[in-house]
Design an enzyme around this catalytic site. Structure first.
Site, PDB file in Angstrom:
ATOM      1  N   ILE A 149      -4.503 -94.300   5.022  1.00 49.99           N
ATOM      2  CA  ILE A 149      -4.286 -95.121   3.831  1.00 49.99           C
ATOM      3  C   ILE A 149      -4.878 -96.511   4.023  1.00 49.99           C
ATOM      4  O   ILE A 149      -5.666 -96.994   3.193  1.00 49.99           O
ATOM      5  CB  ILE A 149      -2.785 -95.215   3.492  1.00 49.99           C
ATOM      6  CG1 ILE A 149      -2.184 -93.814   3.291  1.00 49.99           C
ATOM      7  CG2 ILE A 149      -2.582 -96.074   2.253  1.00 49.99           C
ATOM      8  CD1 ILE A 149      -2.832 -92.993   2.206  1.00 49.99           C
ATOM      9  N   THR A 166       0.906 -91.378  11.639  1.00 46.81           N
ATOM     10  CA  THR A 166       1.083 -90.203  10.791  1.00 46.81           C
ATOM     11  C   THR A 166      -0.238 -89.491  10.527  1.00 46.81           C
ATOM     12  O   THR A 166      -0.288 -88.258  10.429  1.00 46.81           O
ATOM     13  CB  THR A 166       1.729 -90.624   9.451  1.00 46.81           C
ATOM     14  OG1 THR A 166       3.033 -91.141   9.711  1.00 46.81           O
ATOM     15  CG2 THR A 166       1.841 -89.459   8.493  1.00 46.81           C
ATOM     16  N   SER A 204      -0.758 -81.725   8.276  1.00 47.24           N
ATOM     17  CA  SER A 204      -1.225 -80.365   8.002  1.00 47.24           C
ATOM     18  C   SER A 204      -2.722 -80.271   7.727  1.00 47.24           C
ATOM     19  O   SER A 204      -3.256 -79.169   7.587  1.00 47.24           O
ATOM     20  CB  SER A 204      -0.464 -79.780   6.803  1.00 47.24           C
ATOM     21  OG  SER A 204       0.930 -79.785   7.041  1.00 47.24           O
ATOM     22  N   ILE A 244      -4.400 -80.881   5.075  1.00 45.60           N
ATOM     23  CA  ILE A 244      -4.592 -80.172   3.814  1.00 45.60           C
ATOM     24  C   ILE A 244      -4.994 -81.147   2.714  1.00 45.60           C
ATOM     25  O   ILE A 244      -4.429 -82.237   2.600  1.00 45.60           O
ATOM     26  CB  ILE A 244      -3.288 -79.456   3.383  1.00 45.60           C
ATOM     27  CG1 ILE A 244      -2.839 -78.451   4.449  1.00 45.60           C
ATOM     28  CG2 ILE A 244      -3.461 -78.775   2.033  1.00 45.60           C
ATOM     29  CD1 ILE A 244      -3.823 -77.357   4.713  1.00 45.60           C
ATOM     30  N   HIS A 303      -4.412 -81.053  -0.895  1.00 47.36           N
ATOM     31  CA  HIS A 303      -3.632 -80.301  -1.873  1.00 47.36           C
ATOM     32  C   HIS A 303      -4.306 -80.323  -3.236  1.00 47.36           C
ATOM     33  O   HIS A 303      -4.969 -81.296  -3.610  1.00 47.36           O
ATOM     34  CB  HIS A 303      -2.226 -80.889  -1.990  1.00 47.36           C
ATOM     35  CG  HIS A 303      -1.396 -80.724  -0.759  1.00 47.36           C
ATOM     36  ND1 HIS A 303      -0.776 -79.533  -0.436  1.00 47.36           N
ATOM     37  CD2 HIS A 303      -1.080 -81.601   0.229  1.00 47.36           C
ATOM     38  CE1 HIS A 303      -0.109 -79.684   0.706  1.00 47.36           C
ATOM     39  NE2 HIS A 303      -0.276 -80.927   1.130  1.00 47.36           N
ATOM     40  N   SER A 311       3.551 -86.440   2.044  1.00 45.29           N
ATOM     41  CA  SER A 311       2.726 -85.441   1.374  1.00 45.29           C
ATOM     42  C   SER A 311       2.844 -85.601  -0.138  1.00 45.29           C
ATOM     43  O   SER A 311       3.965 -85.782  -0.648  1.00 45.29           O
ATOM     44  CB  SER A 311       3.177 -84.037   1.786  1.00 45.29           C
ATOM     45  OG  SER A 311       2.397 -83.049   1.160  1.00 45.29           O
TER      46      SER A 311
END
Length: 483
Positions: free
Chosen positions: A12, A40, A45, A47, A49, A343
């Protein structure tokens, strides 16, 4: 005096830095760890999304869909390993398929393209190893997988190239308002020396610690809970067990245990979801790891857990309001939060970067550069070359013919590139995240001493100062005969 100081060099903070580097501004990033992508962002994962899970109208929904849309161009411009492999949310015979209908409806409201519910016969054509109990599933063709290390480093390196300053091993200890700007007191974790920064605008991208910094300057208090997720990474021999990302119907604690291939050819199983009070608790637990195999079997059968090569845990920053918090604190002008980024934070990172940087640019009336460099080239991988090109490369640069990591076939040349590129590696994990040297079956058992020799020579640095992952992680502590 900086125009903008960003706290945190995860995905971020780095995405925000990259977007701010488009403007004529003096920008810095302050990170307590020894490298970017060291919180983090390094343990998730991996991913991208599609965007069907978040509540319509929420920041999570809007920024997930926007971030997903941005990934094709970003992966090309910044040389980020990324693949749209598609995702499936499966429903078993003891679950109510209305949950899939609800996800489909949310996804359509969020603007996710191509969503459809498939029956078991079609699902088995796509994924033969689905559990015998799976009856139907929601298919999202825009779902993808990415390398979170390379994604974060691509943002950070591009920001650095465009003039952003990075201060690593620098921990913010206090923030004070001062005459229309902010004073940040810091301590250098490697030398224990203090340093003071001043900035007109602060952007708080500190992950699980973001509430602490907000609460230093604002009466509108935030509360972030660290939610631990444990994972198992399987050998590349297991990497084709599934080709899509397989989710289970989500619960209030998250999207459940997934089974997914990685962009590098491994298989990933996880995460668990347990709220913890210790925001540094990234240890794995026997109970957590044991639960993964059992829970994964609900959606995918015969996952070859005997091929696990490593396990790890990460923390998600869950804010009580259950949404991203992005914007200027009401009672602290110039203090911008990018907090509660759990997430789909990785998927939303490009869009969060746009949004947060845009807020800062408006506050400071910044103008865009005419010479912004929008592209970045990652570390050269000889395996992507033809044999003729590879032979020519080795002829011109013999270090690319010297294999250091046998498991992942990483050459000395790649490690040298990792050290000498912008924000170069200074630890074993820094090299590992950039090149994958040490990520294979032996988990650095063979290549660590040779990687250390290259760090010692190329940085240069003393063998006694080389760490696994920053302060306190020294590998060599003395000379055998002296001990």
């Amino acid at each position: 005096m900086y125009d903008v100081a960003i706290i945190g060099a995860g995905v971020i903070g780095s995405a925000i830095a990259r977007e701010l580097s488009r403007y004529q501004a003096n920008v810095c990033v302050i990170e307590r760890e020894e490298d970017v992508c060291d919180g983090t962002s390094k343990a998730n994962s991996a991913i991208i999304h599609a965007g069907f899970d978040a509540a319509p109208g929420s920041l999570k929904a809007k920024l997930n869909v926007r971030g997903n849309e941005m990934m094709d161009a970003l992966s090309k411009d910044l040389d980020i390993p990324f693949k749209r492999n598609g995702s499936l949310v499966v429903c078993t015979k003891d679950q109510d398929r209305s949950g899939l209908d609800a996800l489909l409806e949310k996804g359509e409201k969020n603007g996710v393209p191509g969503l459809r519910i498939l029956e078991r016969e079609k699902l088995l054509q796509m994924e033969p190893n689905l559990s015998d109990d799976v009856t139907c599933g929601l298919y999202a063709p825009t779902g993808g997988i990415v390398c979170p290390f390379h994604m974060t480093m691509a943002f950070a390196e591009n920001a650095y190239t465009n003039g952003v300053s990075f201060f690593l091993n620098t921990k913010v200890t206090s923030i004070r308002k001062k005459d229309g700007s902010y004073t940040l007191e810091t301590i250098h974790t490697d030398t224990d020396t203090p340093e003071t920064f001043e900035a007109k605008v602060i952007i708080n991208a500190a992950g699980v610690h973001a509430d602490e910094f907000n609460n230093m300057v604002s009466e509108h208090k935030l509360h972030i809970t660290a939610r631990k997720g444990e994972y198992c990474l399987l050998d590349k021999e297991a990497g084709t067990h599934v080709s899509h990302t397989i989710f289970q119907l989500p619960s209030k604690m998250g999207k459940g245990v997934l089974v997914t291939p990685t962009v590098h050819g491994n298989l990933l199983v996880g995460p668990t979801a347990v709220d913890v009070t210790n925001k540094e608790a990234v240890n794995t637990t026997q109970d957590g790891l044991d639960s993964l195999a059992k829970t994964a079997a609900l959606s995918v059968k015969n996952v070859p857990m005997r091929q696990v090569i490593t396990s790890f845990a990460g923390l998600r920053a869950h804010e009580d309001g259950n949404d991203f918090i992005i914007g200027e604190a009401e009672d602290a002008k110039g203090f911008i939060n990018a907090a509660g980024i759990e997430s789909p934070g990785l998927s939303s990172a490009p869009a969060i970067g746009e949004m947060a940087a845009g807020i800062a640019a408006d506050l400071l009336s910044l103008t865009e550069k005419t010479d912004f460099i929008s592209t970045r080239k990652g570390i050269l991988r000889p395996e992507t070359l033809s044999m003729e090109e590879r032979n020519q490369l080795i002829k011109e640069h013999p270090e690319y013919g010297n294999i250091i990591c046998r498991c992942e076939m990483i050459s000395e040349g790649e490690i040298m590139d990792a050290i000498h590129r912008p924000l170069g590696a200074r630890s074993l994990d820094g090299v590992k995240r950039r090149t994958r040297a040490g990520m294979g079956r032996c988990q650095a058992g063979f290549c660590s001493p040779r990687t250390m020799e290259i760090l010692e020579r190329e940085v240069p640095m003393s063998m006694f100062d080389i760490t696994k992952n920053g302060v306190g992680g020294n590998i060599v502590i003395g000379i055998n005969k002296e001990i």
